[in-house]
Scaffold this motif. Sequence first.
Motif, PDB file in Angstrom:
ATOM      1  N   ASP A  73      13.942  -3.010  -0.684  1.00  0.00           N
ATOM      2  CA  ASP A  73      13.181  -3.595  -1.600  1.00  0.00           C
ATOM      3  C   ASP A  73      11.885  -4.041  -0.932  1.00  0.00           C
ATOM      4  OD1 ASP A  73      15.140  -3.047  -3.366  1.00  0.00           O
ATOM      5  OD2 ASP A  73      16.060  -5.071  -3.341  1.00  0.00           O
ATOM      6  N   GLN A  74      12.102  -4.689   0.276  1.00  0.00           N
ATOM      7  CA  GLN A  74      10.543  -5.162   0.968  1.00  0.00           C
ATOM      8  C   GLN A  74       9.788  -4.055   1.325  1.00  0.00           C
ATOM      9  OE1 GLN A  74      13.645  -6.545   1.264  1.00  0.00           O
ATOM     10  NE2 GLN A  74      13.523  -8.690   1.572  1.00  0.00           N
ATOM     11  N   ALA A  75      10.496  -3.078   1.740  1.00  0.00           N
ATOM     12  CA  ALA A  75       9.659  -1.942   2.179  1.00  0.00           C
ATOM     13  C   ALA A  75       8.967  -1.197   0.905  1.00  0.00           C
ATOM     14  CB  ALA A  75      10.580  -0.713   3.003  1.00  0.00           C
ATOM     15  N   LEU A  76       9.823  -1.215  -0.103  1.00  0.00           N
ATOM     16  CA  LEU A  76       9.069  -0.413  -1.245  1.00  0.00           C
ATOM     17  C   LEU A  76       7.880  -1.415  -1.826  1.00  0.00           C
ATOM     18  CD1 LEU A  76      12.003   0.632  -3.468  1.00  0.00           C
ATOM     19  CD2 LEU A  76      10.146   2.278  -2.311  1.00  0.00           C
ATOM     20  N   ASP A  77       7.902  -2.823  -1.734  1.00  0.00           N
ATOM     21  CA  ASP A  77       6.770  -3.658  -2.283  1.00  0.00           C
ATOM     22  C   ASP A  77       5.893  -3.555  -1.274  1.00  0.00           C
ATOM     23  OD1 ASP A  77       8.226  -4.422  -4.330  1.00  0.00           O
ATOM     24  OD2 ASP A  77       8.855  -6.270  -3.509  1.00  0.00           O
ATOM     25  N   TYR A  78       5.901  -3.111   0.024  1.00  0.00           N
ATOM     26  CA  TYR A  78       5.066  -3.015   1.199  1.00  0.00           C
ATOM     27  C   TYR A  78       4.136  -1.757   0.662  1.00  0.00           C
ATOM     28  CZ  TYR A  78       3.497  -2.705   6.084  1.00  0.00           C
ATOM     29  OH  TYR A  78       2.776  -2.678   6.985  1.00  0.00           O
ATOM     30  N   TYR A  79       5.155  -0.524   0.578  1.00  0.00           N
ATOM     31  CA  TYR A  79       4.433   0.714   0.545  1.00  0.00           C
ATOM     32  C   TYR A  79       3.890   0.637  -0.828  1.00  0.00           C
ATOM     33  CZ  TYR A  79       6.755   2.560   4.505  1.00  0.00           C
ATOM     34  OH  TYR A  79       7.599   2.914   5.855  1.00  0.00           O
ATOM     35  N   GLU A  80       4.303   0.041  -2.066  1.00  0.00           N
ATOM     36  CA  GLU A  80       3.452   0.071  -3.238  1.00  0.00           C
ATOM     37  C   GLU A  80       2.231  -0.622  -3.162  1.00  0.00           C
ATOM     38  OE1 GLU A  80       4.177   1.760  -5.822  1.00  0.00           O
ATOM     39  OE2 GLU A  80       5.883   2.470  -5.311  1.00  0.00           O
ATOM     40  N   ARG A  81       2.157  -1.554  -2.337  1.00  0.00           N
ATOM     41  CA  ARG A  81       0.904  -2.458  -2.163  1.00  0.00           C
ATOM     42  C   ARG A  81      -0.186  -1.538  -1.444  1.00  0.00           C
ATOM     43  NH1 ARG A  81      -3.364  -4.629  -1.482  1.00  0.00           N
ATOM     44  NH2 ARG A  81      -3.784  -6.774  -0.882  1.00  0.00           N
ATOM     45  N   ALA A  82       0.487  -0.747  -0.210  1.00  0.00           N
ATOM     46  CA  ALA A  82      -0.459   0.196   0.356  1.00  0.00           C
ATOM     47  C   ALA A  82      -0.985   1.121  -0.574  1.00  0.00           C
ATOM     48  CB  ALA A  82       0.432   0.929   1.448  1.00  0.00           C
ATOM     49  N   LEU A  83      -0.337   1.535  -1.739  1.00  0.00           N
ATOM     50  CA  LEU A  83      -0.766   2.705  -2.418  1.00  0.00           C
ATOM     51  C   LEU A  83      -1.903   2.283  -3.038  1.00  0.00           C
ATOM     52  CD1 LEU A  83       2.382   4.333  -4.131  1.00  0.00           C
ATOM     53  CD2 LEU A  83       0.597   5.404  -2.353  1.00  0.00           C
ATOM     54  N   GLU A  84      -1.967   0.609  -3.510  1.00  0.00           N
ATOM     55  CA  GLU A  84      -3.231   0.199  -4.081  1.00  0.00           C
ATOM     56  C   GLU A  84      -4.269   0.452  -3.373  1.00  0.00           C
ATOM     57  OE1 GLU A  84      -2.438  -3.830  -4.803  1.00  0.00           O
ATOM     58  OE2 GLU A  84      -0.370  -3.280  -6.081  1.00  0.00           O
ATOM     59  N   MET A  85      -4.197   0.674  -2.076  1.00  0.00           N
ATOM     60  CA  MET A  85      -5.380   0.699  -1.152  1.00  0.00           C
ATOM     61  C   MET A  85      -5.589   2.142  -0.799  1.00  0.00           C
ATOM     62  SD  MET A  85      -5.851  -2.697  -0.478  1.00  0.00           S
ATOM     63  CE  MET A  85      -6.941  -2.736   0.978  1.00  0.00           C
ATOM     64  N   THR A  86      -4.633   2.816  -0.799  1.00  0.00           N
ATOM     65  CA  THR A  86      -5.002   4.279  -0.557  1.00  0.00           C
ATOM     66  C   THR A  86      -3.678   5.195  -1.169  1.00  0.00           C
ATOM     67  OG1 THR A  86      -5.301   6.098   1.146  1.00  0.00           O
ATOM     68  CG2 THR A  86      -4.033   4.261   1.722  1.00  0.00           C
ATOM     69  N   SER A  87      -4.102   5.998  -2.130  1.00  0.00           N
ATOM     70  CA  SER A  87      -2.956   6.834  -2.476  1.00  0.00           C
ATOM     71  C   SER A  87      -3.168   8.370  -2.049  1.00  0.00           C
ATOM     72  CB  SER A  87      -3.152   6.900  -4.188  1.00  0.00           C
ATOM     73  OG  SER A  87      -4.496   7.520  -4.309  1.00  0.00           O
TER      74      SER A  87
END
Length: 253
Positions: free
Chosen positions: A184-198
């Motif tokens: 769950d933390q990994a998903l939140d982490y990666y989703e945050r990254a998608l905000e910076m670069t998709s």
Amino acid sequence: MAAAEQVTDRKKIQGVFSSQNVQKIGTGTTVRRTISKMYWMAKEADDGTVEVQALNTSYIPSGPKSFVPMDEFLSKYSPEPEFYVSTVYPKMKELDTTIERGEKARQAGASYSAEFEFQNALGVDEENVKANFGLGLTYMERGESNKANDIFERLVKLDAAFQTEHKHLFNEFGINLRKTGMQDQALDYYERALEMTSNDENLHYNIARVYFEKGMLEKCSDHLTKALSLNKEHAEAGKFLEFVKKEQQANKT
């Protein structure tokens, strides 16, 4: 200064600068002025604005960055080259050395020495991305998921953690979140990254792996498809997608 700005081959602004803020305290005959001085690390951007970041109480650039129009910067900020040489540069070098010792200790398996060095670095700059990544990885390698989660919550709030210069540590941290069962933390982490670069195919590939481990095959397939749309030569994503489609088909029968 205006004439100097017209010279096309001048060096770009970079270094430590100060600004002053004048405040009035009291009223009537008791009013008095106080002047507070702040130090900033400044770097001229390609568009002509100047990126500024405040120095913290340890004289390390820390916290959010902002962009100041050139005319405003020239009128409100004063260069502090001597202060940079005598104080800021040595402090920054000392911090870098501490983080380097921590990383060497972590890679050597000396996790408690690594923790000590990273904690020292964070005592100087609590938002230092490398030190936070290093400490988080140290905790995950020791199986201390609660402490790792505290670092995770700090990192997802830092835009700098997802910048290109930290990409190696960023990827290692995300993969370790998944491998240590913190999906769950990994998903939140990666989703945050998608905000910076998709448009990073490896980011979508890593998200797909998390969804697969959570048994969410449709979302896994969606991100693999996205990864391949960004890079059709991504062999791992292609093979993974074939496998997932077979799993989906098997689940239907």
